[in-house]
Scaffold this motif. Structure first.
Motif, PDB file in Angstrom:
ATOM      1  N   THR A   1      55.753 -50.443  10.631  1.00 36.43           N
ATOM      2  CA  THR A   1      56.239 -50.819   9.302  1.00 36.43           C
ATOM      3  C   THR A   1      57.294 -51.915   9.412  1.00 36.43           C
ATOM      4  N   ALA A   2      57.617 -52.519   8.282  1.00 37.02           N
ATOM      5  CA  ALA A   2      58.657 -53.549   8.247  1.00 37.02           C
ATOM      6  C   ALA A   2      59.985 -52.980   8.724  1.00 37.02           C
ATOM      7  N   LEU A   3      60.264 -51.725   8.371  1.00 42.73           N
ATOM      8  CA  LEU A   3      61.510 -51.097   8.806  1.00 42.73           C
ATOM      9  C   LEU A   3      61.520 -50.882  10.311  1.00 42.73           C
ATOM     10  N   GLU A   4      60.389 -50.505  10.879  1.00 41.87           N
ATOM     11  CA  GLU A   4      60.310 -50.344  12.333  1.00 41.87           C
ATOM     12  C   GLU A   4      60.530 -51.683  13.033  1.00 41.87           C
ATOM     13  N   VAL A   5      59.955 -52.736  12.495  1.00 38.61           N
ATOM     14  CA  VAL A   5      60.146 -54.075  13.066  1.00 38.61           C
ATOM     15  C   VAL A   5      61.608 -54.483  12.940  1.00 38.61           C
ATOM     16  N   ALA A   6      62.204 -54.254  11.777  1.00 35.89           N
ATOM     17  CA  ALA A   6      63.612 -54.598  11.561  1.00 35.89           C
ATOM     18  C   ALA A   6      64.518 -53.829  12.523  1.00 35.89           C
ATOM     19  N   ALA A   7      64.225 -52.551  12.724  1.00 36.47           N
ATOM     20  CA  ALA A   7      65.031 -51.744  13.641  1.00 36.47           C
ATOM     21  C   ALA A   7      64.905 -52.258  15.071  1.00 36.47           C
ATOM     22  N   LEU A   8      63.701 -52.605  15.484  1.00 27.82           N
ATOM     23  CA  LEU A   8      63.475 -53.153  16.821  1.00 27.82           C
ATOM     24  C   LEU A   8      64.231 -54.467  16.997  1.00 27.82           C
ATOM     25  N   MET A   9      64.122 -55.331  16.008  1.00 29.88           N
ATOM     26  CA  MET A   9      64.791 -56.633  16.053  1.00 29.88           C
ATOM     27  C   MET A   9      66.302 -56.453  16.141  1.00 29.88           C
ATOM     28  N   ALA A  10      66.823 -55.533  15.348  1.00 31.27           N
ATOM     29  CA  ALA A  10      68.273 -55.288  15.340  1.00 31.27           C
ATOM     30  C   ALA A  10      68.732 -54.661  16.655  1.00 31.27           C
ATOM     31  N   GLN A  11      67.943 -53.756  17.178  1.00 30.82           N
ATOM     32  CA  GLN A  11      68.313 -53.053  18.407  1.00 30.82           C
ATOM     33  C   GLN A  11      68.445 -54.007  19.587  1.00 30.82           C
TER      34      GLN A  11
ATOM     35  N   MET B   1      54.559 -52.868   3.895  1.00 28.52           N
ATOM     36  CA  MET B   1      54.225 -54.010   4.740  1.00 28.52           C
ATOM     37  C   MET B   1      54.104 -53.539   6.186  1.00 28.52           C
ATOM     38  N   ARG B   2      53.058 -53.936   6.806  1.00 27.90           N
ATOM     39  CA  ARG B   2      52.800 -53.615   8.214  1.00 27.90           C
ATOM     40  C   ARG B   2      52.995 -54.871   9.054  1.00 27.90           C
ATOM     41  N   ALA B   3      53.272 -54.666  10.322  1.00 20.00           N
ATOM     42  CA  ALA B   3      53.533 -55.791  11.229  1.00 20.00           C
ATOM     43  C   ALA B   3      52.376 -56.779  11.241  1.00 20.00           C
ATOM     44  N   ARG B   4      51.142 -56.283  11.221  1.00 16.67           N
ATOM     45  CA  ARG B   4      49.990 -57.195  11.253  1.00 16.67           C
ATOM     46  C   ARG B   4      49.971 -58.115  10.031  1.00 16.67           C
ATOM     47  N   ASP B   5      50.509 -57.628   8.892  1.00 14.68           N
ATOM     48  CA  ASP B   5      50.542 -58.431   7.669  1.00 14.68           C
ATOM     49  C   ASP B   5      51.707 -59.419   7.673  1.00 14.68           C
ATOM     50  N   LEU B   6      52.747 -59.092   8.412  1.00 19.08           N
ATOM     51  CA  LEU B   6      53.930 -59.955   8.484  1.00 19.08           C
ATOM     52  C   LEU B   6      53.815 -61.016   9.576  1.00 19.08           C
ATOM     53  N   ALA B   7      52.986 -60.757  10.570  1.00 15.16           N
ATOM     54  CA  ALA B   7      52.863 -61.663  11.717  1.00 15.16           C
ATOM     55  C   ALA B   7      52.268 -62.999  11.301  1.00 15.16           C
ATOM     56  N   VAL B   8      52.824 -64.042  11.860  1.00 14.93           N
ATOM     57  CA  VAL B   8      52.328 -65.396  11.619  1.00 14.93           C
ATOM     58  C   VAL B   8      52.075 -66.077  12.959  1.00 14.93           C
ATOM     59  N   GLU B   9      51.267 -67.123  12.923  1.00 13.10           N
ATOM     60  CA  GLU B   9      51.078 -67.924  14.130  1.00 13.10           C
ATOM     61  C   GLU B   9      52.423 -68.532  14.489  1.00 13.10           C
ATOM     62  N   TYR B  10      52.683 -68.644  15.772  1.00 13.23           N
ATOM     63  CA  TYR B  10      53.979 -69.123  16.227  1.00 13.23           C
ATOM     64  C   TYR B  10      53.779 -69.834  17.558  1.00 13.23           C
ATOM     65  N   GLU B  11      54.600 -70.815  17.793  1.00 16.50           N
ATOM     66  CA  GLU B  11      54.504 -71.569  19.039  1.00 16.50           C
ATOM     67  C   GLU B  11      54.825 -70.673  20.230  1.00 16.50           C
ATOM     68  N   THR B  12      53.986 -70.746  21.241  1.00 13.87           N
ATOM     69  CA  THR B  12      54.231 -70.016  22.478  1.00 13.87           C
ATOM     70  C   THR B  12      54.157 -70.998  23.640  1.00 13.87           C
ATOM     71  N   VAL B  13      54.769 -70.601  24.734  1.00 13.29           N
ATOM     72  CA  VAL B  13      54.692 -71.366  25.974  1.00 13.29           C
ATOM     73  C   VAL B  13      54.423 -70.370  27.098  1.00 13.29           C
ATOM     74  N   SER B  14      54.009 -70.881  28.221  1.00 15.06           N
ATOM     75  CA  SER B  14      53.813 -70.002  29.376  1.00 15.06           C
ATOM     76  C   SER B  14      54.972 -70.202  30.341  1.00 15.06           C
ATOM     77  N   VAL B  15      55.094 -69.315  31.284  1.00 13.56           N
ATOM     78  CA  VAL B  15      56.159 -69.446  32.280  1.00 13.56           C
ATOM     79  C   VAL B  15      56.004 -70.739  33.075  1.00 13.56           C
ATOM     80  N   ASP B  16      54.779 -71.267  33.140  1.00 10.44           N
ATOM     81  CA  ASP B  16      54.524 -72.500  33.887  1.00 10.44           C
ATOM     82  C   ASP B  16      54.588 -73.763  33.029  1.00 10.44           C
ATOM     83  N   SER B  17      54.876 -73.627  31.731  1.00  6.59           N
ATOM     84  CA  SER B  17      54.983 -74.800  30.855  1.00  6.59           C
ATOM     85  C   SER B  17      56.163 -75.672  31.268  1.00  6.59           C
ATOM     86  N   ASP B  18      56.068 -76.941  30.969  1.00  8.70           N
ATOM     87  CA  ASP B  18      57.143 -77.879  31.248  1.00  8.70           C
ATOM     88  C   ASP B  18      58.352 -77.567  30.358  1.00  8.70           C
ATOM     89  N   ALA B  19      59.523 -77.430  30.960  1.00 12.40           N
ATOM     90  CA  ALA B  19      60.736 -77.060  30.226  1.00 12.40           C
ATOM     91  C   ALA B  19      61.119 -78.127  29.196  1.00 12.40           C
TER      92      ALA B  19
END
Length: 158
Positions: A107-117, A1-19
């Motif tokens: 890879t999924a392991l690289e993503v997991a390691a980054l997330m854990a770190q 599994m590669r990061a591009r295959d695991l990535a999903v659309e997700y809500e984002t905001v900008s620094v100027d968005s209303d809190a």
């Protein structure tokens, strides 16, 4: 599994968005945090839901949590007023680190390691190009865990 295959659309905001809108988005979608984008649309920070809650709690209660017991419900109901008129950028910690960003071929392991770190509930997946960084999606900790368990045959079918 590669990061591009695991990535999903997700809500984002900008620094100027209303809190308040950002907090509502987190609450309505039960999100662990939001990916905050800068003026160029590039990943700037992760705003965890816990940080948004910290903005709601008066500083004197954070310094001395025993004071929370003396705040009556009428005043507690007004906590969300702390978000009124504020921007997402104002809710970020002054020590905010850049968000964890995985490359599309990680890879999924690289993503997991980054997330854990960095102990982040999500990792942005972005592709760097000459014209800037292009967000491909986000991998949440729960989604990554589900995929890893599924690959190991340890997830029960729904």
């Amino acid at each position: 599994m590669r990061a591009r295959d695991l990535a999903v659309e997700y809500e984002t905001v900008s620094v100027d968005s209303d809190a308040m809108d950002a907090a509502r988005l987190m609450a309505e979608h039960k999100l662990p945090g939001l990916l905050v984008l800068d003026e160029r649309g590039e990943p700037k920070a992760i705003l965890p839901a816990s940080q948004m809650i910290k903005v709601l709690v008066p500083a004197y209660v954070i310094e001395d949590p025993t004071l929370a017991a003396v705040v009556d419900e009428k005043h507690a109901d007004r906590l969300c007023q702390a978000l009124a008129g504020r921007r997402v950028g104002e809710c970020l910690s002054s020590k905010v680190a850049p968000p964890p960003v995985a490359g599309p071929d990680d890879t999924a392991l690289e993503v997991a390691a980054l997330m854990a770190q960095v102990r982040s509930p999500l990792v942005a997946v972005a592709e760097k190009a000459k014209d800037g960084t292009h967000l491909l999606g986000v991998i949440t900790a729960s989604h990554l865990l589900h995929e890893l368990l599924g690959a190991a045959g340890a997830v029960r079918p729904r």
